[in-house]
Enzyme design. Structure first.
Site, mmCIF file in Angstrom:
data_model
loop_
_atom_site.group_PDB
_atom_site.id
_atom_site.type_symbol
_atom_site.label_atom_id
_atom_site.label_comp_id
_atom_site.label_asym_id
_atom_site.label_seq_id
_atom_site.Cartn_x
_atom_site.Cartn_y
_atom_site.Cartn_z
ATOM 1 N N TRP A 102 0.843 -1.209 0.000
ATOM 2 C CA TRP A 102 0.000 0.000 0.000
ATOM 3 C C TRP A 102 0.875 1.254 0.000
ATOM 4 O O TRP A 102 0.606 2.202 -0.729
ATOM 5 C CB TRP A 102 -0.967 -0.006 1.173
ATOM 6 C CG TRP A 102 -1.927 -1.151 1.137
ATOM 7 C CD1 TRP A 102 -2.077 -2.128 2.074
ATOM 8 C CD2 TRP A 102 -2.873 -1.467 0.096
ATOM 9 N NE1 TRP A 102 -3.042 -3.019 1.682
ATOM 10 C CE2 TRP A 102 -3.543 -2.647 0.487
ATOM 11 C CE3 TRP A 102 -3.214 -0.865 -1.122
ATOM 12 C CZ2 TRP A 102 -4.545 -3.232 -0.298
ATOM 13 C CZ3 TRP A 102 -4.197 -1.452 -1.901
ATOM 14 C CH2 TRP A 102 -4.855 -2.617 -1.491
ATOM 15 N N ASP A 172 -1.703 6.760 5.974
ATOM 16 C CA ASP A 172 -2.769 5.826 5.617
ATOM 17 C C ASP A 172 -3.036 4.993 6.872
ATOM 18 O O ASP A 172 -2.179 4.246 7.334
ATOM 19 C CB ASP A 172 -2.268 4.936 4.463
ATOM 20 C CG ASP A 172 -3.276 3.884 4.033
ATOM 21 O OD1 ASP A 172 -4.303 3.706 4.705
ATOM 22 O OD2 ASP A 172 -3.015 3.224 3.001
ATOM 23 N N LYS A 196 -12.205 -2.055 6.954
ATOM 24 C CA LYS A 196 -11.465 -2.879 7.897
ATOM 25 C C LYS A 196 -12.011 -2.722 9.318
ATOM 26 O O LYS A 196 -12.239 -3.702 9.991
ATOM 27 C CB LYS A 196 -9.974 -2.526 7.875
ATOM 28 C CG LYS A 196 -9.208 -3.218 6.764
ATOM 29 C CD LYS A 196 -9.053 -2.412 5.525
ATOM 30 C CE LYS A 196 -8.447 -3.211 4.387
ATOM 31 N NZ LYS A 196 -7.740 -2.386 3.436
HETATM 32 C C1 LIG Z 1 -7.114 -2.056 2.305
HETATM 33 C C2 LIG Z 1 -6.074 -1.009 2.296
HETATM 34 C C3 LIG Z 1 -5.966 -0.075 1.247
HETATM 35 C C4 LIG Z 1 -6.850 -0.119 0.024
HETATM 36 O O1 LIG Z 1 -8.113 0.302 0.344
HETATM 37 P P1 LIG Z 1 -9.250 0.472 -0.765
HETATM 38 O O2 LIG Z 1 -10.356 1.055 0.052
HETATM 39 O O3 LIG Z 1 -9.537 -0.889 -1.300
HETATM 40 O O4 LIG Z 1 -8.748 1.391 -1.807
HETATM 41 C C5 LIG Z 1 -5.009 0.894 1.343
HETATM 42 N N1 LIG Z 1 -4.181 0.973 2.389
HETATM 43 C C6 LIG Z 1 -4.251 0.093 3.412
HETATM 44 C C7 LIG Z 1 -3.319 0.216 4.565
HETATM 45 C C8 LIG Z 1 -5.202 -0.928 3.390
HETATM 46 O O5 LIG Z 1 -5.273 -1.800 4.404
#
Ligand SMILES: *Cc1c(COP(=O)(O)O)cnc(C)c1O
Length: 360
Positions: A102, A172, A196
């Site tokens: 990511w 993020d 999540k």
């Molecule tokens: C799941 C995840 C993403 C991607 O998220 P989307 O909503 O599918 O774009 C990005 N960064 C992290 C840390 C994630 O766990």
């Protein structure tokens, strides 16, 4: 009905209490004669739902008043573009720490808009640790430094933030939002997809210090400009209404539990059960260095692809689903987000013990 223990990395479990409330309110929300799914986002009933969700998020995360809270669409992946478009505006430079897929995607996307630089990486050891950095590693002219706080795929987490001096920090927090308290004031921008720890997929939460809004690049599409959404209270266009409603229910559930301090305590207890077992097992082994272990995502292996596959299959048959590791790393991964009850982890460990005895 037999609900399984779902260890999926996302979309993932929601608190049963939340699902029950949503079920009760499915056909009629309050006395409106309609489901939240069917409601105009401009109605006064929906306005109350989104306002309350924002107020509860602000309260639970202790978000200072000089931060805007936005409910957007497009997932965390859209933020990989939105952050540079809006923040890479002074020197067109940003620094990235590559702690996994990511983080790498965020870096690559930013490189389309300016000078993105990878300052450090843990790719050499399959991202099984958080690389150490000091303030001197970063470019003082960088418009921001980007980190991925919890690395969902590899199971690492920043337990202390990198020292970036005066450079704005962007994180993020998709897979650790609401798992423990976080000092929002240390960041320019925090963002997270909801699927999540917050809600079903659909809503992306952005928490941004107000002075970082309003300087987007000229090429920025209207929908990708933070200003557009800040000026319209996340109602420039139709927001992901239902996902925001569930986020509101999840926030109420967290408040009832005792807030993020309590959430952290529960999450630490849960993770410890699993890590303690892994540290003492003769068959299973955690893949992350102990000091950087995530509270949310726990990858582990047996050392044999065959045994890994056997374990995943037998676990599934016993009601522990989605334990297969990410396709890029193999092995197993147990995602134990807020909604995973302690019994889920206790029972998983019991099952792992039994598997170990049978396969020694
Ligand atoms: C799941 C995840 C993403 C991607 O998220 P989307 O909503 O599918 O774009 C990005 N960064 C992290 C840390 C994630 O766990």
């Amino acid at each position: 009905m037999a609900r399984v223990y779902n260890f999926s990395a996302g979309p993932s479990m929601l608190p049963e209490e939340v699902l029950k409330t949503a079920a009760d309110e499915m056909l009629e929300y309050g006395a409106t004669g309609q489901s939240v799914m069917e409601m105009s986002h401009r109605s006064k009933e929906y306005d109350a739902i989104i306002k309350q969700a924002e107020a509860d998020l602000r309260e639970v995360m202790n978000i200072p008043d000089n931060y805007e809270v936005l409910f957007l669409q497009g997932g965390a992946s859209t933020q990989f573009a939105m952050v540079p478009l809006n923040l890479m505006n002074k020197n067109k430079k940003a620094d990235f720490i590559i702690t996994g897929q990511w983080a790498n995607k965020a870096y690559k996307e930013a490189a389309r808009y300016g000078n993105a630089r990878a300052v450090a990486s843990s790719a050499d050891k399959t991202y099984s640790y958080i690389p150490k950095t000091t303030a001197d590693d970063f470019d003082r002219d960088a418009d921001y430094v980007h980190i991925c706080m919890n690395n969902t795929i590899y199971g690492t987490k920043y337990h202390t933030l990198p020292d970036v001096g005066d450079i704005p920090l962007v994180a993020d927090i998709s897979s650790c939002i609401l798992s423990e308290p976080i000092d929002v004031s240390k960041f320019a921008v925090l963002y997270a997809g909801a699927q999540k720890n917050v809600a079903p997929a659909g809503v992306t939460i952005v928490i941004i210090r107000k002075d970082f809004i309003g300087n987007a690049m000229d090429i920025t599409p209207t929908m990708l400009n933070y200003q557009t959404h800040a000026d319209n209270d996340s109602m420039f266009n139709t927001p992901p209404c239902y996902s925001i409603y569930i986020a509101g229910l999840v926030l109420k559930w967290i408040k009832k539990l005792g807030g993020l301090e309590k959430m952290k305590e529960i999450n630490e207890k849960k993770a410890k059960i699993l890590y303690d077992f892994l540290d003492n097992s003769k068959l299973f082994k955690g893949t992350v260095v102990p000091e950087d272990r995530s509270l949310m995502n726990v990858p582990f292996i047996t050392g044999s692809d065959e045994l890994d596959a056997k374990f995943v299959a037998e676990a599934k048959a016993a009601g522990f689903v989605n334990l297969k590791g990410h396709r890029s790393v193999g092995g197993m991964r147990a995602s134990i987000y807020n909604a995973m009850p302690i019994e889920g982890v206790e029972k998983l460990v019991e099952f792992m013990k039994k598997f170990e005895e049978e396969n020694a």
